[in-house]
Design a protein around this motif. Structure first.
Motif: not given
Length: 358
Positions: A34-40, A93-99, A122-127
């Motif tokens: 994504s090119a968009a900057e998003a806080a949430e 562009p960013k995630v809080k962490g990897l779960i 909530h902002g996490y990447l879940v695998a």
């Protein structure tokens, strides 16, 4: 599923999710960022990738990725599961962490999709991986030598971490701090075993036979899988630890745990939360979940009243028969959706707090 003191084929079905995922969509591994900057994140995105076979990865590992996105989600039926996500959408562009999300024996990567979606929103990447040899369509791990289940499951989770931290699409999106990438893990049943093993729990196979010689009447389903066998124990019962020091917080839901040594659990220092189902007949809490929670220092422990073993899973759209009845069924008066709603709040808050404390 029997745990290792008898031929491995009898290990099958312990604490299983027995989750079918017929009709699972196959999607490209790489999508444009994504090119968009998003806080949430407004929604959860979803993709399927496969960790390929390599010199360090003997079996391909299918993985469902859930991640924050600004693209609207929609409900997509996938076999008995329904994914409510934006399929193939560009990630934030960013995630809080990897779960890492680990399913139970005989399950699939879609058995806890609503929890994965909540973490992604909530902002996490879940695998959410499909464990090779221990999933709804492949039970081959039970034909392997005793102990293979215990060593391979956590190793498979670690291989997924390896792959995502090396993937150009994801490695720079995962939040880091002075300790490195922020990585956690969630698991149910055999997946609960998996995440405690990643945290440092060490298996002693002799504990299974000892437990079932003494407590088989009180833990009958577990012990009926072969734990009370008169077969001779393997020459080496203390398995090598499968600790992954990159994993910094874990949540174990109705975990299989009687085989962990007290000393190894006492050495776990990372934030740990353990959930138990009060009426769990497959993994009776006082021998499994409570054993883990009582021995891990400062572990959070949550007993869910009136719940059966499968309460932590999304309710399947079709009956899933197990040795403990239908995985879609609940005791009279139990509200599974209320529990899942609670967990959709609890899990993001737990990982937020765990990473903020470090």
């Amino acid at each position: 599923m029997k745990f290792s003191l008898v031929p491995a084929a009898r290990l099958r079905l312990l604490c299983s999710c027995l989750w079918s995922c017929l009709g699972l969509l196959a999607l490209p591994v790489l999508m444009p960022p994504s090119a968009a900057e998003a806080a949430e994140a407004a929604e959860a995105g979803w993709r399927q990738i496969t960790i390929p076979v390599s010199s360090s990865n003997p079996a391909a590992i299918p993985v469902a990725l859930y991640y924050p996105t600004q693209t609207p989600a929609r409900a997509i039926p996938m076999g008995p599961s329904t994914v409510r996500a934006a399929i193939g959408a560009p990630p934030d562009p960013k995630v809080k962490g990897l779960i890492i999300l680990s399913h139970g024996t005989g399950g699939s990567e879609l058995g806890h999709t609503s929890l994965a979606e909540a973490l992604a929103r909530h902002g996490y990447l879940v695998a959410a991986l499909r464990h090779p040899g221990d999933n709804w369509e492949d039970h081959s791990i039970w034909q392997q030598p005793p102990g293979t289940f215990f060593t391979e499951r956590p190793r498979q989770a670690s291989r997924v971490i390896d792959a995502l931290l090396a993937d150009p699409e994801w490695k720079d999106k995962i939040a880091t701090d002075a300790q490195g990438p922020r990585i956690g893990a969630v698991g149910h049943s055999a997946g609960g075993y998996t995440v405690i093993a990643l945290a440092g729990g060490q298996v002693d196979l002799s504990r299974i036979g000892e437990h079932c010689r003494i407590d088989s009447k009180d833990d009958p389903l577990f012990c009926s899988m072969g734990g009370d066998s008169k077969s001779p124990p393997p020459a080496t019962t203390l398995l090598p630890p499968a600790t992954d020091p990159r994993v910094r917080a874990v949540v174990a839901m109705a975990p299989a745990g009687v085989f962990f040594t007290a000393a190894s659990l006492a050495a776990i220092k990372i934030p740990t939360a353990v959930y138990a189902a009060e009426r769990d007949r497959w993994l009776v809490p006082r021998f499994h979940a409570e054993w883990v929670a009582q021995n891990v220092p400062h572990a959070e422990f949550h007993m869910i009243p009136n719940a059966w073993h499968f309460a932590f899973m999304d309710r399947p759209g079709t009956p899933i028969q197990t040795l403990d009845g239908d995985a879609a069924a609940d005791p009279p008066g139990f509200d599974r959706e209320a529990l899942l709603t609670q967990l959709r709040n609890d899990l993001p808050a737990f990982f937020d707090k765990a990473f903020a404390q470090e």
